[in-house]
Design an enzyme around this catalytic site. Structure first.
Site: not given
Length: 698
Positions: A384, A413
């Protein structure tokens, strides 16, 4: 470089060799270099490559490229995971020099006396070659050398056998004045690093029971989520990505739709990691126990699904690290710990980590956490927001994890600036999210994909039409045809793609003024009636399963470097192909970007890119409809967004006819395809549906 000949502009080389290039097991990796020499004698080049076991493989001969450019090319196909090295060598090729000279002199009518030195030189070269060729070919080379020395033969007869050795001595050349280039690195992953189909769901929503006036909501568990695995596997996915499964903070917990105040039944965002039950190495008690998680991972594997975990390096205010290691966070002027912000967005339920106050301590702890999950059988991490953490940290962490298990993969990401996204690929991230979602015209998509192909040595894209955070306006308003269109583009342009659960149900309602879902699953339980939607024909799952089947059955779709775009005269359409020269497998796709009206177009195919001559004809089979067509360089296509927004065509190679060639059956420059009338059991509409609401129930 050591030696006589210049070797320049070697590829693949990433950031001047600072980082290794990337490949996967079995991938044909293109190697190129510029090499040249003085004078007219022949130059040869080859690639020397060494595997992670330290064993040097037989060298690969390079072929010259465009005449006059002194560019040499070869491909290598690594066969094991780990770090490989390669170097380019240039050498004087006395056989090619001799072959070129003697053929010209014989053609000019020179006799034995004038050719005496050439014949002797050729014999000397073959004497050396006899020691290099396979044993089964040695007598042939010795005999050719003897013929060159036979004064009783005419010059053409004396050289004939030696000239017939061209292919053999290309593969096993006599090399003189060998120049060795610099050594370069290639990190080779397992194939899933390049070719994968991801599906994301929240385990807590699978089997969840919403709150009622009489009872609070009840979270799904790993046990109830296991019941969803066959449905995911049936759609052909091979990676199941789970959002964070850790305890969720209670301090500053967000409510439904990102509300600042949570109600008593609000479950909070899984990305607000940590509470009194534990942190990044713990499992949320509502989901089950560590043993339940292991059972879930095993059940997924039985369905052909590899579980990917989320690695989100951030903490809820009540994460154990906050009290145990306050130095791992940033303290503001008023003494409070800074929460995460992406102005104007505020994430009061999350504290970002500070890597500068105790870099050794925080690195050691994060490495421990990652290796803990590796020990639990996790080999894929979706990371993330990696662009908000130090790049040298990621370079270190990924390398340390791969020392323990080189099969571990990391998906970045990172929806951020291009240089940063490319930089994350260079420092070790296996795959990356991309700008795919925001490329909404054929021209934009082509330009972006060509940019990604140019970066294939270090950056592997993963195309996602939707995520829990992203519901693009094209899906909000494009109706079911747009869901098909974006799935075709994602699945067949990129070797890796993914979907967030609900896409197959055409979920499209956005929070007003935002590019994200209303009643976002990040903040609440969202059980879905998968079986009911399937039974009522309101599911895109069969279409998605077809796309994934086509991907599995066609080796050409497993690669990125072979993506080629073809011209088509309608800007609403995109035409591309992928061709695998080893198997001969070829897939051609023509896809509309218009979800509302029928679009026509005429292709002009790059026939050599498909493995054909310019005037060849061939059969294509549409994997979406089962219809076959006769195609050539120029073809007319008709795409109806309601019935068939794309052609997915596998090429059937023609079998050479026996006897005289058959007469052509139609014009060679244009094939107007028949439009099958059985695609949906009805007549194609000639205009868009009048209202979006009607489109969602069609």
């Amino acid at each position: 470089m050591t030696g006589r000949f210049p070797i320049e502009d070697v590829s693949p080389v990433v950031s001047c060799g600072r980082y290794p290039a990337k490949a996967v097991v079995g991938e044909r990796v293109p190697v190129a270099a510029r090499a040249y020499r003085e004078g007219h004698d022949a130059l040869g080049c080859n690639v020397v490559w060494r595997g992670p076991d330290g064993v040097t493989r037989p060298f690969t001969r390079m072929r010259p490229g465009e005449p006059g450019q002194d560019r040499w090319h070869a491909t290598i196909a690594p066969d094991a995971v780990g770090e490989w090295t390669f170097s380019v060598e240039a050498f004087q090729d006395p056989y090619l020099t001799w072959q070129n000279a003697v053929t010209k002199k014989i053609a000019a009518g020179q006799g034995a006396a004038e050719l005496a030195n050439d014949l002797a030189e050729g014999a000397r070269v073959l004497d050396a070659a006899a020691e290099l060729v396979p044993a089964a070919e040695r007598e042939r080379v010795v005999a050719a050398a003897a013929a060159l020395r036979d004064d009783d033969l005419a010059p053409p007869a004396r050289v004939a056998a030696a000239l017939d050795l061209a292919d053999l001595l290309w593969a096993h050349p006599v090399r003189e004045l060998v120049t060795a280039g610099e050594e370069h690195r290639v990190w080779v992953d397992r194939e899933r690093a390049l070719f994968s189909a991801w599906y994301e769901f929240f385990p807590r929503s699978e089997g969840a029971v919403p709150a009622t006036v009489d009872a609070p909501a009840r979270s799904g568990t790993f046990a109830t989520a296991t019941e969803r695995l066959p449905g995911v596997a049936a759609m052909g996915f091979d990676v199941l990505y789970l959002p964070p499964i850790h305890p969720i903070g209670r301090v500053n917990r967000k409510g439904r739709n990102n509300a600042l105040t949570a109600g008593p039944d609000d479950v909070g965002s899984p990305w607000a990691i940590g509470a009194e039950e534990g942190g990044h190495d713990a499992i949320h008690p509502d989901l089950g126990t560590p043993e339940d998680f292991r059972d879930f991972v095993a059940a997924a594997a039985e369905q052909g699904l590899e579980v990917a975990m989320d690695l989100a390096l951030q903490c809820a205010p009540d994460h154990p690290w906050v009290t145990e290691h306050p130095e791992w966070f940033t303290t503001r002027a008023d003494g409070t710990i800074a929460y995460a912000e992406n102005p104007p967005k505020k994430y009061q339920d999350i504290y970002p980590l500070n890597f500068d106050n105790d870099p050794e301590g925080i690195r050691a702890e994060i490495l421990r956490v990652v290796l803990h999950w590796v020990g639990e059988g996790i080999r894929i991490f979706r990371v993330d927001n990696p662009h908000t953490k130090p790049f040298d940290f990621w370079h270190w962490l990924i390398a340390e994890v791969k020392k323990v298990d080189p099969d571990v993969l990391f998906l970045a990401e990172a929806f951020t600036r291009p240089a940063i996204m490319h930089g994350l690929g260079k420092i070790g991230f296996t795959q990356s999210y991309t700008y795919f979602t925001w490329r909404t015209s054929a021209a934009e998509m082509r330009a972006y994909c060509e940019e990604l192909v140019a970066a294939a040595d270090y950056m592997r894209p993963n195309f996602w039409p939707n995520t829990p955070d992203i519901l693009h306006e094209s899906l909000q308003h494009g109706g079911p045809p747009m869901f098909k269109i974006r799935a075709v583009l994602a699945a067949l342009l990129s070797p890796s793609w993914g979907l967030y659960a609900g896409y197959e149900l055409f979920e499209h309602v956005a929070r007003p003024g935002a590019e994200e879902y209303l009643d976002n699953e990040k903040y609440e339980l969202r059980p879905r009636d998968w079986a009911g939607a399937q039974a009522q024909g309101r599911s895109l799952a069969p279409f998605i399963a077809t796309l994934n089947r086509v991907r599995r059955e066609n080796p050409a779709l497993r690669r990125l470097r072979n993506l080629v775009f073809h011209e088509i005269d309608n800007p609403a359409l995109l035409c591309w192909s992928k061709h695998d020269p080893e198997t001969g497998n070829t897939v051609i796709v023509v896809c509309s970007f218009d979800p509302r009206v029928v679009q026509w177009g005429n292709t002009t195919l790059d026939m050599p890119a498909l493995g054909f001559d310019w005037h060849d004809r061939f059969t294509v089979h549409d994997e979406l409809t089962g219809t076959s067509y006769d195609w050539g360089q120029r073809n007319a296509v008709r795409l109806d967004p309601y019935l068939q927004p794309a052609h997915v065509l596998t090429v059937r190679r023609p079998v050479p006819p026996e006897g005289p060639a058959a007469a052509p059956t139609g014009p060679a420059d244009l094939t107007v395809e028949a439009v099958p009338d059985d695609l949906s059991g009805g007549t194609a509409p000639t205009s868009p549906a009048p209202k979006d609401d009607d489109r969602w129930t069609s």
